[in-house]
Design a protein around this motif. Structure first.
Motif, PDB file in Angstrom:
ATOM      1  N   GLU A   1       0.809  -1.215   0.000  1.00  0.00           N
ATOM      2  CA  GLU A   1       0.000   0.000   0.000  1.00  0.00           C
ATOM      3  C   GLU A   1       0.843   1.265   0.000  1.00  0.00           C
ATOM      4  OE1 GLU A   1      -2.698  -0.158   3.263  1.00  0.00           O
ATOM      5  OE2 GLU A   1      -3.819  -1.877   2.479  1.00  0.00           O
TER       6      GLU A   1
ATOM      7  N   CYS B   1       4.243   3.165  -1.404  1.00  0.00           N
ATOM      8  CA  CYS B   1       5.311   3.170  -2.408  1.00  0.00           C
ATOM      9  C   CYS B   1       6.537   3.835  -1.790  1.00  0.00           C
ATOM     10  CB  CYS B   1       4.851   3.940  -3.639  1.00  0.00           C
ATOM     11  SG  CYS B   1       6.094   4.048  -4.934  1.00  0.00           S
TER      12      CYS B   1
ATOM     13  N   PRO C   1       1.354   6.965  -0.397  1.00  0.00           N
ATOM     14  CA  PRO C   1       0.366   5.897  -0.600  1.00  0.00           C
ATOM     15  C   PRO C   1       0.328   5.482  -2.067  1.00  0.00           C
ATOM     16  CG  PRO C   1      -0.586   7.755   0.620  1.00  0.00           C
ATOM     17  CD  PRO C   1       0.729   8.216   0.094  1.00  0.00           C
ATOM     18  N   ARG C   2       0.222   4.194  -2.307  1.00  0.00           N
ATOM     19  CA  ARG C   2       0.112   3.698  -3.684  1.00  0.00           C
ATOM     20  C   ARG C   2      -1.325   3.929  -4.151  1.00  0.00           C
ATOM     21  NH1 ARG C   2       3.715   0.641  -6.112  1.00  0.00           N
ATOM     22  NH2 ARG C   2       4.627   0.000  -4.124  1.00  0.00           N
ATOM     23  N   ARG C   3      -1.483   4.645  -5.241  1.00  0.00           N
ATOM     24  CA  ARG C   3      -2.808   5.048  -5.704  1.00  0.00           C
ATOM     25  C   ARG C   3      -3.341   4.085  -6.763  1.00  0.00           C
ATOM     26  NH1 ARG C   3      -4.098   9.881  -3.611  1.00  0.00           N
ATOM     27  NH2 ARG C   3      -2.392  11.136  -2.751  1.00  0.00           N
ATOM     28  N   ASP C   4      -4.630   3.818  -6.690  1.00  0.00           N
ATOM     29  CA  ASP C   4      -5.289   2.907  -7.615  1.00  0.00           C
ATOM     30  C   ASP C   4      -5.722   3.690  -8.854  1.00  0.00           C
ATOM     31  OD1 ASP C   4      -6.523   0.792  -8.823  1.00  0.00           O
ATOM     32  OD2 ASP C   4      -8.333   0.868  -7.566  1.00  0.00           O
ATOM     33  N   THR C   5      -4.811   3.828  -9.801  1.00  0.00           N
ATOM     34  CA  THR C   5      -5.110   4.525 -11.051  1.00  0.00           C
ATOM     35  C   THR C   5      -4.291   3.907 -12.176  1.00  0.00           C
ATOM     36  OG1 THR C   5      -5.016   6.634 -12.232  1.00  0.00           O
ATOM     37  CG2 THR C   5      -3.326   6.252 -10.547  1.00  0.00           C
TER      38      THR C   5
ATOM     39  N   THR D   1      -0.805   6.649 -15.245  1.00  0.00           N
ATOM     40  CA  THR D   1       0.555   6.871 -14.743  1.00  0.00           C
ATOM     41  C   THR D   1       1.568   6.992 -15.882  1.00  0.00           C
ATOM     42  OG1 THR D   1       0.819   4.469 -14.502  1.00  0.00           O
ATOM     43  CG2 THR D   1       0.132   5.715 -12.541  1.00  0.00           C
TER      44      THR D   1
ATOM     45  N   GLN E   1       3.542  13.200  -6.757  1.00  0.00           N
ATOM     46  CA  GLN E   1       2.406  12.608  -6.047  1.00  0.00           C
ATOM     47  C   GLN E   1       1.134  13.421  -6.265  1.00  0.00           C
ATOM     48  OE1 GLN E   1       2.552   9.552  -4.812  1.00  0.00           O
ATOM     49  NE2 GLN E   1       4.667   9.623  -5.544  1.00  0.00           N
TER      50      GLN E   1
ATOM     51  N   ILE F   1      -0.066  12.614  -9.796  1.00  0.00           N
ATOM     52  CA  ILE F   1      -0.721  11.304  -9.871  1.00  0.00           C
ATOM     53  C   ILE F   1      -2.102  11.363  -9.222  1.00  0.00           C
ATOM     54  CG2 ILE F   1      -0.617   8.903  -9.087  1.00  0.00           C
ATOM     55  CD1 ILE F   1       2.431   9.092  -9.274  1.00  0.00           C
ATOM     56  N   ALA F   2      -2.184  12.032  -8.078  1.00  0.00           N
ATOM     57  CA  ALA F   2      -3.468  12.128  -7.375  1.00  0.00           C
ATOM     58  C   ALA F   2      -4.526  12.811  -8.224  1.00  0.00           C
ATOM     59  CB  ALA F   2      -3.273  12.881  -6.061  1.00  0.00           C
TER      60      ALA F   2
ATOM     61  N   ASP G   1      -6.701  11.306 -12.510  1.00  0.00           N
ATOM     62  CA  ASP G   1      -8.023  10.825 -12.916  1.00  0.00           C
ATOM     63  C   ASP G   1      -9.013  11.955 -13.180  1.00  0.00           C
ATOM     64  OD1 ASP G   1      -7.027   8.304 -12.709  1.00  0.00           O
ATOM     65  OD2 ASP G   1      -8.121   7.736 -10.907  1.00  0.00           O
TER      66      ASP G   1
END
Length: 267
Positions: free
Chosen positions: A181, A183, A200-204, A207, A240, A243-244, A247
């Motif tokens: 969870e 990185c 935190p590893r993001r679910d997307t 990347t 970060q 990435i956040a 989406d």
């Protein structure tokens, strides 16, 4: 003085990685970005469908044109498709005394190869010792060392030290390909000093261009006079955020880009 960073890399026609991502990241962090294009790729969020290397004399001429006129404070090096291009770039920056960020780009997010097999040894021998900081992901570090991918933080540090032993000034081992969870990235110096950066590893799936963006952001910080640790911390936080916010963009049908300008035009 206006901080200036130079990116030497390939072009991504989809705009999410390569030269395009580099210039976006540098601009977002308040640094003027100049560029030398080493290859043109036909690329989108789904695939790389063609690669055309720029003639060596044109690559050399681009480097010379920038360095004889612009007061470049830092250089980022990305996609170098062939041994001949690697040698040309090494010769072109031989007189440059500032920091060099080397991102050993080998595979696109789509899985397509961007570095010829016979170029890996050349990159390791010719440019790795020139790097102020090397920024490999786990597969790239393993390929440079001819070893299995690091599976634990301890192995990441060990491989970073091994790459320092090949001549890199420092190594940022990136944990984006890892599991868990959280990185973890590790900035490792030849003396064994380690700085850790966690997120935190993001679910997307969006990347595309993260490696290009991070290395360019580090170069931007170095161009502004930050220390390597400071520049890496700033770049890590910036990425970060990008990435956040990825989406919030709707770009393409595959691996979309991060949001380089999330601080300027949030969705």
């Amino acid at each position: 003085m206006t901080p200036i960073a130079l990116t030497i890399a390939g072009s991504d026609s989809g705009g999410g990685a390569g030269i395009q991502a580099d210039l976006k990241a540098m601009s977002a962090l308040g640094t003027y970005g100049a560029s030398v294009i080493t290859a043109v790729t036909a690329q989108n969020t789904k695939a790389v469908t063609a690669v055309h290397g720029i003639p060596l004399d044109v690559i050399a001429a681009q480097i010379k044109a920038v360095l004889v006129d612009l007061d470049v404070s830092a250089i980022k090096i990305g996609m170098l498709a062939t041994p001949e291009i690697i040698h040309t770039v090494a010769d072109g920056i031989a007189g440059f005394t500032g920091p060099v960020v080397l991102d050993p780009v080998m595979i696109a997010k789509s899985g397509d190869a961007l570095l010829a097999q016979d170029a890996v040894q050349t990159l390791r021998d010719v440019l790795l010792p020139r790097a102020t900081v090397l920024t490999p992901n786990l597969p790239e570090a393993a390929r440079l060392l001819g070893a299995p991918e690091a599976a634990t933080p301890e192995q990441m540090v060990e491989q970073g030290l091994a790459l320092c032993g090949l001549g890199a000034g420092s190594v940022l081992m990136k944990g984006g390909h890892g599991l868990g969870e959280i990185c973890q990235d590790f900035l490792i110096s030849p003396s064994g000093r380690v700085a850790e950066f966690k997120a935190p590893r993001r679910d997307t799936r969006n990347t595309h261009g993260t490696g290009c963006t991070l290395s360019s952001a580090i170069a931007a910080g170095l161009a502004k006079g930050l220390s390597l640790v400071e520049a890496t911390a700033q770049a890590h936080a910036y990425l970060q955020g990008a990435i956040a916010a990825a989406d919030t963009l709707s770009i393409g049908q595959g691996h979309g880009p991060v949001h380089h300008f999330h601080q300027v035009w949030p969705a």
